[in-house]
Design a protein around this motif. Structure first.
Motif, PDB file in Angstrom:
ATOM      1  N   GLU A 105       0.807  -1.217   0.000  1.00 53.85           N
ATOM      2  CA  GLU A 105       0.000   0.000   0.000  1.00 53.85           C
ATOM      3  C   GLU A 105       0.845   1.275   0.000  1.00 53.85           C
ATOM      4  OE1 GLU A 105      -2.602  -0.397   3.333  1.00 53.85           O
ATOM      5  OE2 GLU A 105      -3.794  -1.995   2.418  1.00 53.85           O
ATOM      6  N   GLY A 106       2.165   1.122   0.026  1.00 51.78           N
ATOM      7  CA  GLY A 106       3.046   2.279  -0.051  1.00 51.78           C
ATOM      8  C   GLY A 106       3.048   3.159   1.183  1.00 51.78           C
ATOM      9  N   LYS A 107       2.768   2.583   2.350  1.00 47.11           N
ATOM     10  CA  LYS A 107       2.721   3.363   3.591  1.00 47.11           C
ATOM     11  C   LYS A 107       4.095   3.551   4.225  1.00 47.11           C
ATOM     12  CE  LYS A 107      -1.921   1.774   4.896  1.00 47.11           C
ATOM     13  NZ  LYS A 107      -2.709   1.068   5.948  1.00 47.11           N
ATOM     14  N   VAL A 108       5.107   2.927   3.669  1.00 48.95           N
ATOM     15  CA  VAL A 108       6.387   2.800   4.364  1.00 48.95           C
ATOM     16  C   VAL A 108       7.368   3.888   3.949  1.00 48.95           C
ATOM     17  CG1 VAL A 108       6.109   0.329   4.665  1.00 48.95           C
ATOM     18  CG2 VAL A 108       7.201   1.195   2.602  1.00 48.95           C
ATOM     19  N   LEU A 109       8.438   4.011   4.732  1.00 43.80           N
ATOM     20  CA  LEU A 109       9.422   5.064   4.511  1.00 43.80           C
ATOM     21  C   LEU A 109      10.826   4.532   4.283  1.00 43.80           C
ATOM     22  CD1 LEU A 109       8.234   7.504   7.327  1.00 43.80           C
ATOM     23  CD2 LEU A 109       7.772   7.685   4.881  1.00 43.80           C
ATOM     24  N   LEU A 110      11.064   3.256   4.562  1.00 45.09           N
ATOM     25  CA  LEU A 110      12.425   2.728   4.413  1.00 45.09           C
ATOM     26  C   LEU A 110      12.390   1.263   3.991  1.00 45.09           C
ATOM     27  CD1 LEU A 110      12.355   1.029   7.179  1.00 45.09           C
ATOM     28  CD2 LEU A 110      13.519   2.967   8.186  1.00 45.09           C
ATOM     29  N   ARG A 111      13.560   0.723   3.716  1.00 44.84           N
ATOM     30  CA  ARG A 111      13.696  -0.680   3.322  1.00 44.84           C
ATOM     31  C   ARG A 111      13.776  -1.553   4.579  1.00 44.84           C
ATOM     32  NH1 ARG A 111      15.147  -0.211  -2.214  1.00 44.84           N
ATOM     33  NH2 ARG A 111      16.155   1.795  -2.669  1.00 44.84           N
ATOM     34  N   TYR A 112      13.175  -2.737   4.491  1.00 46.84           N
ATOM     35  CA  TYR A 112      13.081  -3.625   5.645  1.00 46.84           C
ATOM     36  C   TYR A 112      13.433  -5.042   5.214  1.00 46.84           C
ATOM     37  CZ  TYR A 112      10.994  -5.942   9.766  1.00 46.84           C
ATOM     38  OH  TYR A 112      10.788  -6.687  10.897  1.00 46.84           O
ATOM     39  N   ARG A 113      14.331  -5.672   5.960  1.00 45.65           N
ATOM     40  CA  ARG A 113      14.689  -7.078   5.706  1.00 45.65           C
ATOM     41  C   ARG A 113      14.365  -7.900   6.948  1.00 45.65           C
ATOM     42  NH1 ARG A 113      19.995 -10.624   5.282  1.00 45.65           N
ATOM     43  NH2 ARG A 113      19.495 -11.876   3.454  1.00 45.65           N
ATOM     44  N   HIS A 114      13.557  -8.943   6.767  1.00 45.68           N
ATOM     45  CA  HIS A 114      13.182  -9.812   7.883  1.00 45.68           C
ATOM     46  C   HIS A 114      14.361 -10.652   8.374  1.00 45.68           C
ATOM     47  CE1 HIS A 114       8.829  -9.337   7.994  1.00 45.68           C
ATOM     48  NE2 HIS A 114       8.744  -9.490   6.688  1.00 45.68           N
ATOM     49  N   GLN A 115      14.520 -10.719   9.699  1.00 45.56           N
ATOM     50  CA  GLN A 115      15.331 -11.726  10.368  1.00 45.56           C
ATOM     51  C   GLN A 115      14.347 -12.490  11.251  1.00 45.56           C
ATOM     52  OE1 GLN A 115      18.187  -9.204  12.395  1.00 45.56           O
ATOM     53  NE2 GLN A 115      19.522  -9.078  10.608  1.00 45.56           N
ATOM     54  N   VAL A 116      14.215 -13.806  11.052  1.00 44.31           N
ATOM     55  CA  VAL A 116      13.072 -14.535  11.594  1.00 44.31           C
ATOM     56  C   VAL A 116      13.497 -15.631  12.571  1.00 44.31           C
ATOM     57  CG1 VAL A 116      10.964 -15.812  11.025  1.00 44.31           C
ATOM     58  CG2 VAL A 116      11.852 -14.104   9.424  1.00 44.31           C
ATOM     59  N   LYS A 146      13.324   9.002  -3.326  1.00 50.15           N
ATOM     60  CA  LYS A 146      12.211   9.729  -2.718  1.00 50.15           C
ATOM     61  C   LYS A 146      12.675  10.400  -1.431  1.00 50.15           C
ATOM     62  CE  LYS A 146       8.770   6.380  -4.382  1.00 50.15           C
ATOM     63  NZ  LYS A 146       7.699   5.421  -3.960  1.00 50.15           N
ATOM     64  N   VAL A 147      12.353  11.672  -1.280  1.00 44.77           N
ATOM     65  CA  VAL A 147      12.660  12.365  -0.036  1.00 44.77           C
ATOM     66  C   VAL A 147      11.634  11.937   1.004  1.00 44.77           C
ATOM     67  CG1 VAL A 147      12.850  14.593   1.116  1.00 44.77           C
ATOM     68  CG2 VAL A 147      13.715  14.323  -1.218  1.00 44.77           C
ATOM     69  N   VAL A 148      12.094  11.210   2.028  1.00 47.01           N
ATOM     70  CA  VAL A 148      11.191  10.689   3.054  1.00 47.01           C
ATOM     71  C   VAL A 148      11.270  11.482   4.355  1.00 47.01           C
ATOM     72  CG1 VAL A 148      11.149   8.349   2.106  1.00 47.01           C
ATOM     73  CG2 VAL A 148      12.926   8.976   3.768  1.00 47.01           C
ATOM     74  N   TYR A 149      12.272  12.370   4.442  1.00 46.31           N
ATOM     75  CA  TYR A 149      12.387  13.237   5.616  1.00 46.31           C
ATOM     76  C   TYR A 149      13.138  14.487   5.202  1.00 46.31           C
ATOM     77  CZ  TYR A 149      13.991  15.244  10.000  1.00 46.31           C
ATOM     78  OH  TYR A 149      14.252  16.115  11.023  1.00 46.31           O
ATOM     79  N   ARG A 150      12.650  15.619   5.694  1.00 48.58           N
ATOM     80  CA  ARG A 150      13.313  16.885   5.397  1.00 48.58           C
ATOM     81  C   ARG A 150      13.027  17.869   6.514  1.00 48.58           C
ATOM     82  NH1 ARG A 150      13.271  19.163  -0.718  1.00 48.58           N
ATOM     83  NH2 ARG A 150      15.177  20.416  -0.601  1.00 48.58           N
ATOM     84  N   VAL A 151      14.037  18.542   6.972  1.00 50.28           N
ATOM     85  CA  VAL A 151      13.858  19.551   8.024  1.00 50.28           C
ATOM     86  C   VAL A 151      13.128  20.758   7.446  1.00 50.28           C
ATOM     87  CG1 VAL A 151      15.057  21.124   9.578  1.00 50.28           C
ATOM     88  CG2 VAL A 151      15.895  18.803   9.289  1.00 50.28           C
TER      89      VAL A 151
END
Length: 540
Positions: A247-258, A535-540
């Motif tokens: 759904e594109g709600k995220v801001l960064l890359r995520y890798r599962h460690q399970v 994509k700019v995901v954070y900016r002051v």
């Protein structure tokens, strides 16, 4: 549409800097001078003037618990408690201010008995009963390997002084013959089930809040052990991650460690579960990573597995969470599935035994699956040489020194302390190294972590020359471990962790020059802009 970052000090590699970067479709297409980059990008590009500020690759935490960090944002804050009375008062205040949140009990993580000014002891049920005797109270030590409960919790568990211990963990018996409320290692998992977990919907919101914090502090990727530890109901949370990324709600890359509760459960997920479904397309921001195992506990709780026992508790050798026989079976299954294994190891015995298991599961005699040692704290020179020779990755958390430097000599003796947390020695031996925070054990903010690696001083700047300063690394090595080294941990060093053509456009613009600033200021650095995949995901 192209984007150009110009008028910057762009870190390419050791002592090599450029002025500008061109990005197209989330990929870096050029790194060079302002003039060349602006010409290549064209007049209709998006221009970001870095105003002379330093630009580094996006930081990549190679081991943390992002979902658990989200949990802490909704719990009573007990990280900086200076006494047991302080702990009690904070929980009482939280109960008063959050009556709806505590109906089923209080669960929080963060106390550390070594920070208590007066009594440096583990809280017991008698202490936590002062918070409440009506609802369960479960307070975890900062390491997550030992916790304290009140009497109500023990009653709800249905145990007494004659109850059998849980495998891989303990509960202490007091002088009165009844459990005193102190639980360790695997026993903690049974205790935490007493309080109903957050719902998936609640955790989804908390996950997004965690991501907002992460990108505001320069993280563009996390390799996170949540499923099987932070959350035990596996399938709904795999589905949650797919949903928020789809759904594109995220801001960064995520890798599962399970993590898995048993060999049978691991086999199920290899044959019919998530690991058999092929749901992770190439270049997805969400990826499926390694099997995560636990071999021992923590140094602070004296449950790390030690060869010679603890210098300040000689009959205590720590706790073995996973036996070598069981670990060998996990590693064999992982090898047959072509799957990486990473293992929580802190004590020297835990590290050595884990390496033994890894070596038996090597492919063609080599560590082709990049099995890793998470934490890898207490080491001697021969152990470090073996790690480097076998090409086993060390996932270090330099920030642990902020506390551990004050206890490691007491726990392990000066000789062993001098060869532990050996960030520089392992690098010089040619070892593979990545950095992370193990958040929420520590804050996910990477800059105090980098400060610890470079200075080996605590947050107050002590000791003046650094703790065994020969193990300090320079700023280039620290940033490389947090970027390129962490990318190596996830088999992505060919496209992540550098600002070079063909690499992901994951970058951070800093508020000051990390390469020239006084080292005492490194911990206070913050991003002014964070970019992930262009994509700019954070900016002051």
């Amino acid at each position: 549409m192209k984007t150009v970052l110009y008028n910057g000090k762009v870190y390419v590699e050791r002592e090599n800097f450029a002025q500008a970067v061109v990005v197209e479709d989330g990929i870096i297409t050029m790194v060079g001078s302002d003039e060349d980059a602006l010409e290549k990008a064209g007049d209709d590009c998006t221009k970001i003037n870095c105003q002379g500020k330093t630009v580094i690759p996006g930081l990549n935490d190679s081991h943390m618990h992002l979902v658990m960090f989200g949990d802490t944002l909704a719990q009573v804050s007990i990280e900086s408690c200076t006494s047991i009375d302080d702990l009690i008062m904070r929980c009482r205040k939280f109960m008063e201010d959050n009556p709806e949140n505590i109906k089923d009990g209080i669960h929080a993580i963060g106390w550390n008995q070594d920070l208590f000014i007066d009594e440096k002891r583990t809280p017991t049920r008698f202490d936590l009963d002062k918070i409440s005797t009506d609802i369960p109270i479960i307070l975890e030590r900062v390491c997550g390997h030992i916790l304290s409960t009140n009497t109500k919790t023990i009653e709800m568990l249905g145990i007494d002084g004659n109850s059998p211990q849980w495998e891989g963990g303990t509960f202490e018996i007091g002088e009165d013959g009844y459990p005193n409320g102190i639980f360790t290692e695997n026993a903690c998992n049974y205790v935490k089930r007493i309080i109903p977990d957050f719902t998936v919907e609640q955790r989804e919101k908390m996950l997004i809040s965690s991501m907002e914090y992460a990108v505001a502090h320069g993280l563009t990727s996390v390799q996170s052990n949540d499923i099987g530890t932070s959350v035990l109901d596996i399938d709904p949370y795999f589905e949650m991650f797919h949903r928020v990324y789809d759904e594109g709600k995220v801001l960064l890359r995520y890798r599962h460690q399970v993590c898995f509760n048993s060999l049978d459960e691991f086999m199920h997920y290899l044959e019919r579960g998530e690991f058999s479904k092929g749901k992770y397309p190439e270049d997805s921001w969400l990826t499926l990573g390694p099997l995560k195992l636990f071999k021992d506990g923590s140094l602070g709780a004296r449950t790390a597995l030690m060869k010679k026992g603890y210098a300040d508790d000689e009959k205590n050798y720590g706790i073995e969470w996973t036996s070598s026989d069981e670990m060998e079976k996990y590693c064999e299954l992982a090898r047959n599935a072509g799957m990486q294994v990473i293992t929580h190891v802190i004590g020297d015995a835990a590290i050595e035994q884990t390496i033994d298991c890894y070596e038996k599961a090597f492919v063609d005699g080599e560590n082709k699956l990049r099995h890793a040692l998470v934490h890898c704290q207490i080491t001697d020179r021969p152990l470090l040489e073996r790690i480097a020779r076998l090409g086993i990755l060390a996932m270090y958390q330099p920030i642990f020194l902020d506390y551990d430097m004050h206890v490691v000599e007491d726990r392990c003796g000066r000789e062993m302390a001098s060869t532990s947390y050996a960030f520089n020695t392992l690098k010089e031996l040619g070892g593979h190294i990545s950095y992370g925070t193990d958040s929420p054990v520590e804050s996910p903010n990477p800059f105090p972590n980098i400060y610890s690696a470079v200075t080996r001083k605590d947050s107050k700047g002590n000791p003046e020359d650094g703790f065994y300063r020969n193990e300090c690394v320079d700023i280039y090595d620290a940033i490389d471990a947090y970027t390129y080294g962490s990318a190596y941990a996830e088999f992505m060093e060919d496209r992540k962790g550098r600002i070079k053509e063909g690499y992901y456009a994951d970058m951070v613009v800093l508020d000051r020059d990390i390469f020239t600033v006084d080292t005492m200021e490194i911990r206070d650095i913050l991003p002014v802009l964070t970019m992930v995949g262009g994509k700019v995901v954070y900016r002051v």
